[in-house]
Design an enzyme around this catalytic site. Structure first.
Site, short mmCIF file in Angstrom:
data_model
loop_
_atom_site.label_atom_id
_atom_site.label_comp_id
_atom_site.label_asym_id
_atom_site.label_seq_id
_atom_site.Cartn_x
_atom_site.Cartn_y
_atom_site.Cartn_z
CG ASP A 167 -1.92 0.88 1.24
OD1 ASP A 167 -2.33 1.63 0.10
OD2 ASP A 167 -2.62 1.14 2.30
CG ASN B 30 2.24 1.68 -5.20
OD1 ASN B 30 3.15 1.31 -4.29
ND2 ASN B 30 1.84 0.71 -5.94
N GLY B 31 0.12 5.63 -4.53
CA GLY B 31 -0.48 6.83 -4.85
C GLY B 31 0.13 8.02 -3.93
NE ARG B 32 -1.66 6.50 1.07
CZ ARG B 32 -1.76 5.70 2.06
NH1 ARG B 32 -1.82 5.90 3.56
NH2 ARG B 32 -2.19 4.44 1.52
CG HIS C 99 0.22 2.41 -9.37
ND1 HIS C 99 0.05 1.89 -8.17
CD2 HIS C 99 -0.80 3.02 -9.76
CE1 HIS C 99 -1.23 2.32 -7.72
NE2 HIS C 99 -1.82 2.84 -8.75
CB SER D 163 -8.47 -5.74 -3.91
OG SER D 163 -9.25 -4.49 -4.35
CG LEU E 1 9.68 -17.17 -3.82
CD1 LEU E 1 9.52 -17.17 -2.38
CD2 LEU E 1 10.25 -15.75 -4.48
NE ARG F 112 -2.79 -1.62 4.71
CZ ARG F 112 -4.36 -1.73 3.90
NH1 ARG F 112 -5.03 -2.80 4.08
NH2 ARG F 112 -4.76 -0.75 3.02
NE ARG G 177 -8.39 0.23 5.25
CZ ARG G 177 -7.84 1.55 5.42
NH1 ARG G 177 -8.10 2.21 6.54
NH2 ARG G 177 -7.13 2.27 4.58
C1 FPP Z 1 -1.15 0.31 -3.59
O1 FPP Z 1 -0.94 1.60 -3.67
C2 FPP Z 1 -0.94 -0.42 -4.71
C3 FPP Z 1 -1.77 -1.16 -5.50
C4 FPP Z 1 -3.44 -0.77 -5.99
C5 FPP Z 1 -1.48 -2.28 -6.17
C6 FPP Z 1 -0.70 -2.10 -7.41
C7 FPP Z 1 0.76 -2.49 -7.03
C8 FPP Z 1 1.65 -2.59 -7.94
C9 FPP Z 1 1.61 -1.68 -9.04
C10 FPP Z 1 2.97 -3.10 -7.44
C11 FPP Z 1 3.60 -4.12 -8.35
C12 FPP Z 1 3.22 -5.75 -8.14
C13 FPP Z 1 3.68 -6.51 -8.89
C14 FPP Z 1 2.99 -8.05 -8.55
C15 FPP Z 1 3.98 -6.72 -10.25
P1 FPP Z 1 -2.28 2.65 -3.77
O2 FPP Z 1 -2.50 3.24 -5.08
O3 FPP Z 1 -3.41 2.03 -2.92
O4 FPP Z 1 -1.43 3.77 -2.76
P2 FPP Z 1 -2.23 4.81 -1.93
O5 FPP Z 1 -3.15 4.24 -0.84
O6 FPP Z 1 -1.21 5.86 -1.57
O7 FPP Z 1 -3.30 5.78 -2.81
#
Ligand code: FPP
Length: 258
Positions: free
Chosen positions: A38, A40-42, A55, A83, A149, A206, A212
């Site tokens: 969790d 990436n966006g932030r 991402h 998800s 793995l 997490r 959560r």
């Molecule tokens: C959470 O950040 C991440 C995701 C929604 C999933 C995407 C994950 C990746 C791109 C990682 C790469 C994975 C693989 C297996 C190639 P968020 O967007 O929810 O961040 P935020 O909560 O800050 O908005």
């Protein structure tokens, strides 16, 4: 800072990391680590970048985590990539994520093969984009005989939907007469889940500080050690991975006993 002091600071960090690695190798490792990636966006927002840049960095952190898990000799690594609730994000972000997942799986396949990694998926692939589905299924087939793995990627995954699918398949067996009600036990349910045959996670990490489960592995985490880290996913380095394992090793697991 002079070039010299930069070098020695980097050297001290490397030595600290090596000492941590050495220490965690002395204790039993988690057999299965699951991760909610969790933040990436932030991560992108803090840098004034579009969310998709986060991402892209998230993929880099995922790749590095797979390498770290392999190097440590961890048996199973499960990553929550998309998800069943993520479809509610803006269409442009969803389509970017789909293309990113497709290209990442294709680009990583040679390294997975070279490193004896077996790829599996969790979730409902049937309603996924054709492109992602094809590249993921191809990589799963190509790596299915690998013995190192096991990397599980949760794609269009939701713990409740996984349980719904399992209940339906068990009910169908009962209706067909191939299963009796009395034969439905924990092992039977576990065997009907997407994770059939895979041990439950020992450690669930997490990132980004939210306490959560977000519908991840609801059945499987009954006795899993949970670790919430304040850092954002793109900042999850091998050092952070080693630290998480060290924290797991400090915990006493009682599985409901004393
Ligand atoms: C959470 O950040 C991440 C995701 C929604 C999933 C995407 C994950 C990746 C791109 C990682 C790469 C994975 C693989 C297996 C190639 P968020 O967007 O929810 O961040 P935020 O909560 O800050 O908005």
């Amino acid at each position: 800072m002079t070039a010299d002091s930069t070098g020695s600071a980097a050297g001290a960090v490397a030595a600290d990391e090596a000492a941590l690695l050495e220490a965690i190798r002395q204790q039993p490792l988690p057999r299965h680590v699951a991760v909610i990636m969790d933040g990436n966006g932030r991560w992108a927002g803090l840098r004034g970048l579009p969310r998709v840049a986060g991402h892209r960095e998230g993929v880099r952190a995922a790749r590095s985590s797979v390498r770290t898990a392999g190097r440590l000799g961890i048996g199973y690594l499960t990553l929550y990539a998309f998800s069943s609730e993520n479809w509610s994000r803006p269409a442009a972000e969803v389509s970017f994520l789909m293309r990113l997942l497709e290209s990442s799986v294709e680009e990583e396949l040679p390294e997975l093969l070279d490193n004896n990694v077996r790829l599996r998926t969790l979730g409902d692939l049937a309603t996924l984009d054709q492109g992602v589905r094809r590249s993921v299924e191809r990589a799963v087939r190509a790596t299915e005989a690998n013995t190192g793995l096991t990397l599980q990627i949760a794609l269009n995954y939701g713990g409740r939907l996984e349980l719904v699918r399992a209940v339906r398949s068990i009910a169908a067996d009962v209706a067909r007469g191939t299963l009796t009600l009395e034969a439905i036990d924990e092992a039977c349910i576990a065997g009907a889940l997407d994770t059939a045959g895979v041990p439950d996670p020992d450690l669930l990490i997490r990132t980004s500080g939210e306490y959560r489960l977000s519908n991840f592995l609801l059945w499987q985490v009954a006795y899993t050690e949970l670790l919430v880290l304040p850092i954002l996913w793109p900042d999850f380095s091998p050092r952070e991975f080693y630290g998480a394992v060290a924290e797991y090793q400090r915990r006493t697991r009682r599985f409901g006993g004393l």
